[in-house]
Design a protein around this motif. Structure first.
Motif, short mmCIF file in Angstrom:
data_model
loop_
_atom_site.label_atom_id
_atom_site.label_comp_id
_atom_site.label_asym_id
_atom_site.label_seq_id
_atom_site.Cartn_x
_atom_site.Cartn_y
_atom_site.Cartn_z
N LEU A 34 0.86 -1.18 0.00
CA LEU A 34 0.00 0.00 0.00
C LEU A 34 0.89 1.22 0.00
CD1 LEU A 34 -2.61 1.68 0.43
CD2 LEU A 34 -2.34 1.27 2.89
N PHE A 35 0.75 2.09 -1.00
CA PHE A 35 1.53 3.32 -1.06
C PHE A 35 0.93 4.32 -0.07
CE2 PHE A 35 3.18 2.74 -5.69
CZ PHE A 35 3.87 1.63 -5.27
N TRP A 36 1.73 4.66 0.94
CA TRP A 36 1.23 5.51 2.01
C TRP A 36 1.41 6.97 1.66
CZ3 TRP A 36 -2.10 4.96 5.59
CH2 TRP A 36 -2.18 5.86 6.64
N SER A 37 0.36 7.56 1.14
CA SER A 37 0.36 8.98 0.78
C SER A 37 -1.08 9.40 0.55
CB SER A 37 1.18 9.22 -0.49
OG SER A 37 1.02 10.54 -0.96
N GLU A 38 -1.42 10.63 0.94
CA GLU A 38 -2.77 11.13 0.66
C GLU A 38 -3.05 11.12 -0.84
OE1 GLU A 38 -1.00 12.28 3.12
OE2 GLU A 38 -2.44 11.90 4.73
N ASN A 39 -2.01 11.33 -1.63
CA ASN A 39 -2.21 11.40 -3.08
C ASN A 39 -0.92 10.95 -3.77
OD1 ASN A 39 -2.95 11.94 -5.70
ND2 ASN A 39 -2.85 14.16 -5.48
N SER A 40 -0.86 9.67 -4.09
CA SER A 40 0.34 9.14 -4.76
C SER A 40 0.42 9.57 -6.22
CB SER A 40 0.35 7.61 -4.67
OG SER A 40 0.48 7.18 -3.34
N ILE A 41 -0.67 10.15 -6.74
CA ILE A 41 -0.68 10.57 -8.14
C ILE A 41 -0.71 12.10 -8.20
CG2 ILE A 41 -1.70 10.06 -10.40
CD1 ILE A 41 -3.22 7.80 -9.22
N SER A 42 0.03 12.74 -7.29
CA SER A 42 0.06 14.21 -7.28
C SER A 42 0.93 14.74 -8.41
CB SER A 42 0.60 14.71 -5.94
OG SER A 42 1.91 14.23 -5.72
N ASP A 43 1.83 13.90 -8.92
CA ASP A 43 2.73 14.28 -10.01
C ASP A 43 2.69 13.16 -11.04
OD1 ASP A 43 5.28 14.23 -11.54
OD2 ASP A 43 5.77 15.99 -10.32
N ARG A 44 2.11 13.43 -12.20
CA ARG A 44 1.92 12.39 -13.21
C ARG A 44 3.22 11.73 -13.62
NH1 ARG A 44 2.49 10.79 -18.19
NH2 ARG A 44 0.79 9.71 -19.28
N GLN A 45 4.24 12.55 -13.89
CA GLN A 45 5.51 12.00 -14.36
C GLN A 45 6.14 11.12 -13.29
OE1 GLN A 45 6.55 12.50 -17.60
NE2 GLN A 45 7.93 10.80 -17.09
N HIS A 46 5.97 11.50 -12.04
CA HIS A 46 6.56 10.73 -10.94
C HIS A 46 5.95 9.33 -10.85
CE1 HIS A 46 6.95 9.39 -6.68
NE2 HIS A 46 8.17 9.86 -6.83
N ILE A 47 4.62 9.23 -10.87
CA ILE A 47 3.99 7.91 -10.75
C ILE A 47 4.22 7.09 -12.03
CG2 ILE A 47 1.71 8.63 -11.59
CD1 ILE A 47 2.35 6.18 -8.70
N TYR A 48 4.34 7.77 -13.17
CA TYR A 48 4.65 7.07 -14.42
C TYR A 48 6.06 6.47 -14.35
CZ TYR A 48 5.13 6.23 -19.45
OH TYR A 48 5.33 5.64 -20.69
#
Length: 317
Positions: free
Chosen positions: A97-111
């Protein structure tokens, strides 16, 4: 850092946030009883991985900005993937489980993170949270390929008026689009919902209940609106005398402690219970969930889990 010593509260001066989260070591999981970390329904072991801290969004119900600051600080994709690989090799755990309120706050980062996980730890499974206005088909394909099997979206409410009151800065159309694209990509969706926000009426909550059914979500989590210290909601409800309790032990999202002109705390609790029961006791939802179970052992665990889950509602009453 704040702590108690000899009946005195010691409060250190504030220090700046650590900018480079890669400096931190991995959590000392060898000091933790890992048997307590099990996925619902399947009972598979899992662990948490921090992907970043800080949230720039102005949602009034949230105190994340107080804890972690408004500026996002993201770990490098290489560091996160390396930790996942390390945990799998050391503890034999394959779910995260990725522990963050918003793991997709930066598109390039999650990509880039998805690419790095596929390279360093192919075959792992993971879930994360994200905003409904941050995803697209290409990103979802890469996340799915890297092992993402579920995303939790902050739906919060099923009426635009309440979303605007919360300063969520999303539209109902954003929610519908995100859920549709995510499910079409083969990734399951959990909808996170808040009830009892100041200004929200019984009719608003009933509309949210209908909206959740329309979305055809896989799971929902319904929380009571809680005035966490540091949030705008706390300041408003304290100043207006709407907080019904000073018992800090119930300032958590399974309880309502706000009496607004529209709804009492008890009414919010009942509406929350009705929303959850309506969603999960739908025969189609029960069948859909049962079809995900892969073995007799998982069936037994699911029955036990469901029994404990609904028993907790009776106790809460």
């Amino acid at each position: 850092l704040v702590y108690r010593e000899n009946n005195r509260v010691i409060r250190n001066e504030k220090r700046p946030f650590v900018e480079n989260l890669d400096e931190f070591p991995y959590p000392a999981w060898d000091l933790v009883n890992l048997k307590g970390y099990r996925l619902p329904i399947t009972n598979r072991p899992f662990l948490l991985v921090l992907t970043g801290r800080g949230c720039p969004y102005p949602c009034t119900f949230c105190a994340a900005g107080v804890f972690y600051g408004k500026k996002p600080r993201l770990r490098s994709p290489k560091s996160i993937a390396s930790e996942i690989k390390y945990i799998r090799e050391k503890y034999g755990i394959n779910d995260f489980l990725f522990w963050s309120e918003n793991s997709i706050s930066d598109r390039q980062h999650i990509y880039d993170l998805s690419k790095e996980i596929s390279r360093q730890a192919p075959g792992v499974k993971w879930v994360c949270n994200g905003r409904v206005d941050m995803i697209d088909e290409e990103l979802l394909r890469e996340m799915k390929k890297a092992g993402c099997w579920m995303i939790g979206y902050g739906v919060e409410a099923g009426t635009q008026r309440v979303l605007d009151l919360m300063k969520k800065n999303t539209k109902l159309s954003d929610i519908e689009r995100a859920v549709r694209l995510t499910k079409n990509s083969g990734i399951e969706v959990t909808g996170h919902v808040i009830v009892g926000y100041p200004g929200e009426t019984r009719e608003d909550i009933l509309k949210t209940k209908d909206f959740l059914k329309k979305l055809d979500l896989d799971y929902i989590q319904v929380y009571c609106s809680v005035p966490f210290p540091g949030s705008s909601l706390y300041e408003e409800t304290i100043n207006k005398g709407w907080v019904s309790s000073s018992d800090w032990s119930i300032f958590e999202q399974n309880f309502s402690v706000i009496n607004t002109p529209q709804l009492s705390a008890n009414e919010v609790m009942e509406l929350r219970k009705d929303m959850v029961k309506s969603f999960y006791l739908d025969p189609r939802k029960i069948l859909k969930t049962l079809l995900k179970i892969k073995s007799p052992r998982e069936i037994l665990f699911f029955i036990s889990f469901a029994k404990d889950y609904f028993t907790s509602w009776v106790r809460a009453k």
